[in-house]
Design an enzyme around this catalytic site. Structure first.
Site, PDB file in Angstrom:
ATOM      1  N   GLU A   1       0.241  -3.181  -6.996  1.00  0.00           N
ATOM      2  CA  GLU A   1      -0.374  -2.165  -7.801  1.00  0.00           C
ATOM      3  C   GLU A   1      -1.814  -2.497  -7.982  1.00  0.00           C
ATOM      4  O   GLU A   1      -2.305  -2.832  -9.209  1.00  0.00           O
ATOM      5  CB  GLU A   1       0.494  -1.919  -8.913  1.00  0.00           C
ATOM      6  CG  GLU A   1       1.747  -1.324  -8.710  1.00  0.00           C
ATOM      7  CD  GLU A   1       2.404  -0.004  -9.653  1.00  0.00           C
ATOM      8  OE1 GLU A   1       1.503   0.191 -10.592  1.00  0.00           O
ATOM      9  OE2 GLU A   1       3.437   0.109  -9.497  1.00  0.00           O
ATOM     10  N   GLY A   2      -2.426  -3.212  -7.271  1.00  0.00           N
ATOM     11  CA  GLY A   2      -3.655  -3.927  -7.525  1.00  0.00           C
ATOM     12  C   GLY A   2      -3.622  -5.266  -7.925  1.00  0.00           C
ATOM     13  O   GLY A   2      -3.031  -5.783  -8.748  1.00  0.00           O
TER      14      GLY A   2
ATOM     15  N   ILE B   1       5.762  -0.303   1.652  1.00  0.00           N
ATOM     16  CA  ILE B   1       6.256   0.794   0.769  1.00  0.00           C
ATOM     17  C   ILE B   1       7.599   0.459  -0.089  1.00  0.00           C
ATOM     18  O   ILE B   1       8.839   0.456   0.633  1.00  0.00           O
ATOM     19  CB  ILE B   1       6.683   2.103   1.489  1.00  0.00           C
ATOM     20  CG1 ILE B   1       5.217   2.369   2.228  1.00  0.00           C
ATOM     21  CG2 ILE B   1       6.851   3.353   0.844  1.00  0.00           C
ATOM     22  CD1 ILE B   1       3.680   2.303   1.530  1.00  0.00           C
TER      23      ILE B   1
ATOM     24  N   VAL C   1       0.657   4.715  -0.080  1.00  0.00           N
ATOM     25  CA  VAL C   1      -0.974   4.632  -0.137  1.00  0.00           C
ATOM     26  C   VAL C   1      -1.482   3.597   0.962  1.00  0.00           C
ATOM     27  O   VAL C   1      -2.084   3.582   1.557  1.00  0.00           O
ATOM     28  CB  VAL C   1      -1.313   4.591  -1.426  1.00  0.00           C
ATOM     29  CG1 VAL C   1      -2.840   4.436  -1.428  1.00  0.00           C
ATOM     30  CG2 VAL C   1      -1.230   5.879  -2.227  1.00  0.00           C
TER      31      VAL C   1
ATOM     32  N   PRO D   1      -1.731  -0.904   6.920  1.00  0.00           N
ATOM     33  CA  PRO D   1      -1.981  -2.261   7.319  1.00  0.00           C
ATOM     34  C   PRO D   1      -3.552  -2.861   7.013  1.00  0.00           C
ATOM     35  O   PRO D   1      -3.752  -3.933   6.916  1.00  0.00           O
ATOM     36  CB  PRO D   1      -1.549  -2.329   8.659  1.00  0.00           C
ATOM     37  CG  PRO D   1      -0.832  -1.295   8.981  1.00  0.00           C
ATOM     38  CD  PRO D   1      -1.145  -0.114   7.874  1.00  0.00           C
TER      39      PRO D   1
HETATM   40  C1  LIG Z   1       6.468  -6.264  -2.323  1.00  0.00           C
HETATM   41  C2  LIG Z   1       5.138  -5.211  -2.151  1.00  0.00           C
HETATM   42  C3  LIG Z   1       5.644  -3.813  -2.599  1.00  0.00           C
HETATM   43  C4  LIG Z   1       4.306  -2.888  -2.320  1.00  0.00           C
HETATM   44  N1  LIG Z   1       4.758  -1.652  -2.584  1.00  0.00           N
HETATM   45  C5  LIG Z   1       3.635  -0.885  -2.257  1.00  0.00           C
HETATM   46  C6  LIG Z   1       3.979   0.423  -2.326  1.00  0.00           C
HETATM   47  O1  LIG Z   1       5.055   1.053  -2.934  1.00  0.00           O
HETATM   48  N2  LIG Z   1       3.084   1.666  -2.040  1.00  0.00           N
HETATM   49  C7  LIG Z   1       1.956   1.106  -1.678  1.00  0.00           C
HETATM   50  O2  LIG Z   1       1.138   2.044  -1.373  1.00  0.00           O
HETATM   51  N3  LIG Z   1       1.569  -0.220  -1.487  1.00  0.00           N
HETATM   52  C8  LIG Z   1       2.430  -1.403  -2.035  1.00  0.00           C
HETATM   53  N4  LIG Z   1       2.068  -2.413  -1.665  1.00  0.00           N
HETATM   54  C9  LIG Z   1       0.958  -3.028  -1.363  1.00  0.00           C
HETATM   55  C10 LIG Z   1       0.009  -3.490  -2.326  1.00  0.00           C
HETATM   56  O3  LIG Z   1      -0.515  -2.700  -3.331  1.00  0.00           O
HETATM   57  C11 LIG Z   1      -1.089  -4.162  -1.639  1.00  0.00           C
HETATM   58  O4  LIG Z   1      -0.718  -5.362  -0.899  1.00  0.00           O
HETATM   59  C12 LIG Z   1      -2.264  -4.717  -2.581  1.00  0.00           C
HETATM   60  O5  LIG Z   1      -2.966  -3.625  -3.047  1.00  0.00           O
HETATM   61  C13 LIG Z   1      -3.280  -5.713  -1.907  1.00  0.00           C
HETATM   62  O6  LIG Z   1      -3.737  -5.055  -0.711  1.00  0.00           O
HETATM   63  P1  LIG Z   1      -3.913  -6.017   0.531  1.00  0.00           P
HETATM   64  O7  LIG Z   1      -2.520  -6.768   0.792  1.00  0.00           O
HETATM   65  O8  LIG Z   1      -4.121  -5.026   1.551  1.00  0.00           O
HETATM   66  O9  LIG Z   1      -4.837  -7.289   0.442  1.00  0.00           O
HETATM   67  P2  LIG Z   1      -6.535  -7.044   0.528  1.00  0.00           P
HETATM   68  O10 LIG Z   1      -6.986  -5.735  -0.175  1.00  0.00           O
HETATM   69  O11 LIG Z   1      -6.785  -7.342   1.811  1.00  0.00           O
HETATM   70  O12 LIG Z   1      -6.948  -8.368  -0.362  1.00  0.00           O
HETATM   71  C14 LIG Z   1      -6.614  -9.737   0.021  1.00  0.00           C
HETATM   72  C15 LIG Z   1      -7.082 -10.381  -1.175  1.00  0.00           C
HETATM   73  O13 LIG Z   1      -8.391 -10.191  -1.405  1.00  0.00           O
HETATM   74  C16 LIG Z   1      -8.717 -10.105  -2.707  1.00  0.00           C
HETATM   75  N5  LIG Z   1      -9.575  -9.109  -2.756  1.00  0.00           N
HETATM   76  C17 LIG Z   1     -10.116  -8.067  -2.092  1.00  0.00           C
HETATM   77  N6  LIG Z   1     -11.055  -7.447  -2.273  1.00  0.00           N
HETATM   78  C18 LIG Z   1     -11.915  -8.095  -3.154  1.00  0.00           C
HETATM   79  C19 LIG Z   1     -12.950  -8.116  -3.949  1.00  0.00           C
HETATM   80  N7  LIG Z   1     -13.692  -6.951  -3.742  1.00  0.00           N
HETATM   81  N8  LIG Z   1     -13.174  -8.969  -4.790  1.00  0.00           N
HETATM   82  C20 LIG Z   1     -12.647 -10.201  -4.951  1.00  0.00           C
HETATM   83  N9  LIG Z   1     -11.188 -10.317  -4.407  1.00  0.00           N
HETATM   84  C21 LIG Z   1     -10.990  -9.254  -3.334  1.00  0.00           C
HETATM   85  C22 LIG Z   1      -7.483  -9.376  -3.132  1.00  0.00           C
HETATM   86  O14 LIG Z   1      -7.400  -9.396  -4.732  1.00  0.00           O
HETATM   87  C23 LIG Z   1      -6.364 -10.071  -2.544  1.00  0.00           C
HETATM   88  O15 LIG Z   1      -6.247 -11.240  -3.353  1.00  0.00           O
HETATM   89  C24 LIG Z   1       3.265  -3.459  -1.726  1.00  0.00           C
HETATM   90  C25 LIG Z   1       2.786  -5.023  -1.448  1.00  0.00           C
HETATM   91  C26 LIG Z   1       3.957  -5.512  -1.521  1.00  0.00           C
HETATM   92  C27 LIG Z   1       3.787  -7.214  -1.240  1.00  0.00           C
END
Ligand SMILES: Cc1cc2nc3c(=O)[nH]c(=O)nc-3n(C[C@H](O)[C@H](O)[C@H](O)COP(=O)(O)OP(=O)(O)OC[C@H]3O[C@@H](n4cnc5c(N)ncnc54)[C@H](O)[C@@H]3O)c2cc1C
Ligand SMILES: [Zn+2]
Lengths: 237, 378
Positions: free
Chosen positions: B357-358, B156, B124, B127
């Site tokens: 996962e959020g 992923i 899901v 970048p």
């Molecule tokens: C080791 C690892 C494994 C993962 N595995 C998967 C997978 O299997 N499949 C998959 O699809 N994804 C996966 N992910 C992705 C993961 O779910 C995302 O990294 C995560 O949801 C956060 O998204 P982002 O990194 O784009 O941060 P952003 O969305 O850019 O957020 C950055 C920071 O800002 C905060 N933030 C954002 N919006 C707001 C708001 N409105 N109010 C307050 N704070 C906010 C966030 O909480 C975060 O702290 C993985 C990530 C990692 C690191």
């Protein structure tokens, strides 16, 4: 191909280590890998490398080595005789192995070219000389391994308090075996290399040579293990 | 209100604990050091029935309640959450199929996973879109009876070992879910990311370049994708919270063992209230977090809305795990900082529970969204 071979060796060594050491953990101070078997009835273990006294606990399968003491006044090896002595067998035995291998190849060449062939003059001349050197190397290697064993044994009693560490038991057993096999090789050597070459005209010599090299090979393997384990015990990871 | 586990659940916990002590904890440091994917351990977990617990019985699965999965993941997480993620993350991609797939899709993609060790992955995040999933750019263009997918999926889990992917892509402006076999032409798997913690887990980039997917592999209708992807979390967040609870439990056990053994100022560390109160805090927060987690799982198992409770459990368990790992390192002093002891790894592993996962903030947004619709909290 080479990586497959390495993986196979790793698997073999890993299996052997697992059987010998059982479950292991790392000294949190010097990082030496230690065996659960080395822990005494009170749950303590003195690290053979850095001398910390470890109280070993376990929770949820995690090893928790707790350090509450350290042995600081540990006897140094006597004039460092053992580390010095180890260099003789480790240095000379592989040379003897190489010598024996070259003479065997030369002997096979002589046999293949016909006993009276003029082509093999060089081989026939040089082999007995090489054989003498090989035997001297073998003799010194085996003799010095006895001395190495003795100095190592004394170090163990003094520096390591005679504690039955798995790695030292391994060293003792392998050194004993090496000396035993070394003596058999010394006896077998003049039988195999009669007059400086192997008389392959005699068909019995093929299995005899094979046995000789199996013994040489296993002695080399033991020596390599001894050197590796010894180095690990002195220098750590 | 019933607070005790059933006899079967107690047996399951015992079994998972024995598995953790024999297979996971002793290998945790090695996988952390090498980053090698724990395939042999997953194979054993598969044999012992710890993988894919959610697959329905009619497709050869165990159809275990989420609560049972939580109990197992907590034990495994106490050994190593990196290995736990490797063997538990299948659920994230399987649930969209369980929830929205038809019989053909379940037979094709779920059934084989009950017969041999296989992995699947949830694609899901991109970048440019993590928390805000609605920003995803991956497209699925309908051409005849096929869809052609183009896009980059990022971070992923199990991405390079998976046999198939759940992919969220846009058909026009409609987010849509697809199941895509990993051997389809045009899929490029990136190299393993060097993450802060959970080194045993495999996180990669997966690129889709003109990847042709038959329309039979579309989950639900066009436009259902966002709902499917989000609904999945109600199911998986309790399990994730349990992994975090495992870290807290490991931190507590390690700190407790150490405090009872290490001496300073002529007494055991635990004799100092400054140390022992940390342990009291840890066990209390662990219990609070566990009960929250179990409740969120139980609600799901009873078919009730658990979105708020799952978000609370995921957020709180992650918070507690991170805090407990820090306190554990503190109690171990310098030994909490060296990599020859299991404490520092907990610290590195715990962080991800506040992100994947959020992220923690997103959980709070979910909680607040529910509160907005509540007149008063009882
Ligand atoms: C080791 C690892 C494994 C993962 N595995 C998967 C997978 O299997 N499949 C998959 O699809 N994804 C996966 N992910 C992705 C993961 O779910 C995302 O990294 C995560 O949801 C956060 O998204 P982002 O990194 O784009 O941060 P952003 O969305 O850019 O957020 C950055 C920071 O800002 C905060 N933030 C954002 N919006 C707001 C708001 N409105 N109010 C307050 N704070 C906010 C966030 O909480 C975060 O702290 C993985 C990530 C990692 C690191
Ligand atoms: Zn040491």
């Amino acid at each position: 191909m080479i990586s497959d071979l390495m993986k196979l060796v790793d698997k073999f060594v890993g299996g052997f280590k697992k059987r010998l050491y059982g479950k292991t953990f790392f000294c949190p101070v010097c990082h030496l890998e230690l065996s659960y078997y080395d822990v005494d009835v009170n749950g303590n273990l003195v690290c053979p490398l850095c001398g910390v006294v470890i109280e070993l606990h376990e929770t949820y399968g995690h090893s928790i080595p707790i350090v509450n003491d350290v042995e600081i006044n540990r006897a140094q090896p006597k004039k460092r005789l053992h580390p010095l002595a180890t260099h003789f067998p480790i240095g000379l035995f592989p040379l003897a192995f190489l010598g024996a291998l070259i003479i065997t190849i030369a002997s096979a060449y002589i046999k293949a070219s016909g006993t009276n062939s003029l082509e093999c003059g060089f081989c026939r001349d040089i082999s007995p000389v090489l054989d003498n050197i090989t035997w001297i190397f073998l003799f010194i290697a085996v003799l010095s391994s006895g001395f190495t064993f003795l100095t190592g044994f004394l170090d163990w009693k003094q520096r390591y308090g005679g504690r039955p560490y798995r790695v030292i038991t391994l060293k003792l057993v392998l050194s004993g075996l090496f000396i035993g096999i070394g003596i058999v090789i010394l006896i077998l050597h003049p039988v195999v290399f009669t007059a400086g070459v192997i008389p392959f005209e005699n068909p019995v010599m093929i299995p005899v040579t094979f046995v000789y090299f199996v013994l040489m090979g296993s002695a080399m393997f033991m020596l390599a293990t001894l050197g590796h384990v010894g180095g690990y015990l002195v220098f750590g990871k | 209100m019933e607070f005790s586990l059933t006899k079967e659940q107690k047996e399951l916990v015992e079994k998972a604990r024995a598995f953790t002590k024999e297979w996971i904890s002793p290998n945790a440091a090695e996988h952390d050091r090498t980053g090698e994917f724990p395939k042999a351990i997953c194979a054993e977990a598969f044999k012992q029935g710890f993988m894919n617990p959610h697959i329905p019985k009619e497709y050869g699965g165990l159809e275990e309640p989420v609560l049972n999965h939580c109990l197992v993941m907590e034990e495994i997480g106490t050994g190593c959450t990196g290995i736990g993620t490797a063997l538990g993350s299948n659920g994230l991609s399987q649930y969209p199929v369980i929830f929205a797939g038809n019989d053909y899709q379940k037979k094709k993609f779920l059934e084989p996973m009950t017969q041999e060790l296989m992995f699947s992955a949830y694609c899901v995040t991109e970048p440019e879109a993590g928390s805000d999933v609605s920003r995803i750019k991956t497209t699925a263009e309908k051409i005849g009876n096929d869809y052609v997918i183009n896009g980059v999926k990022w971070w992923i889990t199990c991405g390079s070992v998976a046999s198939w992917y759940f992919v969220l892509a846009r058909v026009g402006d409609k987010p849509t879910g697809f199941v895509v076999p990993a051997d389809t032409d045009g899929i490029v798997r990136g190299i393993k990311e060097q993450n802060l913690g959970q080194h045993a887990s495999n996180t990669v980039r997966v690129t889709f370049e003109d990847v042709k997917v038959p329309q039979e592999y579309r989950l639900g209708e066009e436009g259902d994708g966002f709902k499917i992807a989000m609904k999945t979390f109600d199911h998986t967040r309790p399990g994730i919270a349990s992994g975090a609870n495992g870290i807290t439990k490991a931190a507590l056990n390690i700190a407790l063992t150490y405090a009872k053994g290490r001496r300073s100022f002529d007494k055991k560390l635990i004799s100092n209230q400054g140390v022992s109160f940390k342990l009291a805090d840890m066990v209390t927060k662990l219990d609070a977090s566990r009960y929250m987690t179990y409740l969120s799982a139980d609600l799901f198992d009873k078919g009730q809305d658990n979105a708020r409770q799952a978000a609370q459990a995921k957020w709180y368990a992650g918070e507690v795990a991170m805090w407990a790992a820090v306190e554990c390192c503190q109690i171990l002093g310098g030994y909490g900082y060296t990599n020859e002891m299991p404490a520092e790894k907990l610290l590195r592993d715990a962080k991800i529970y506040q992100i994947y996962e959020g992220a923690a903030e997103i959980q709070k947004m979910i909680i607040v969204a529910k509160l907005m619709r509540t007149k008063e909290v009882h």
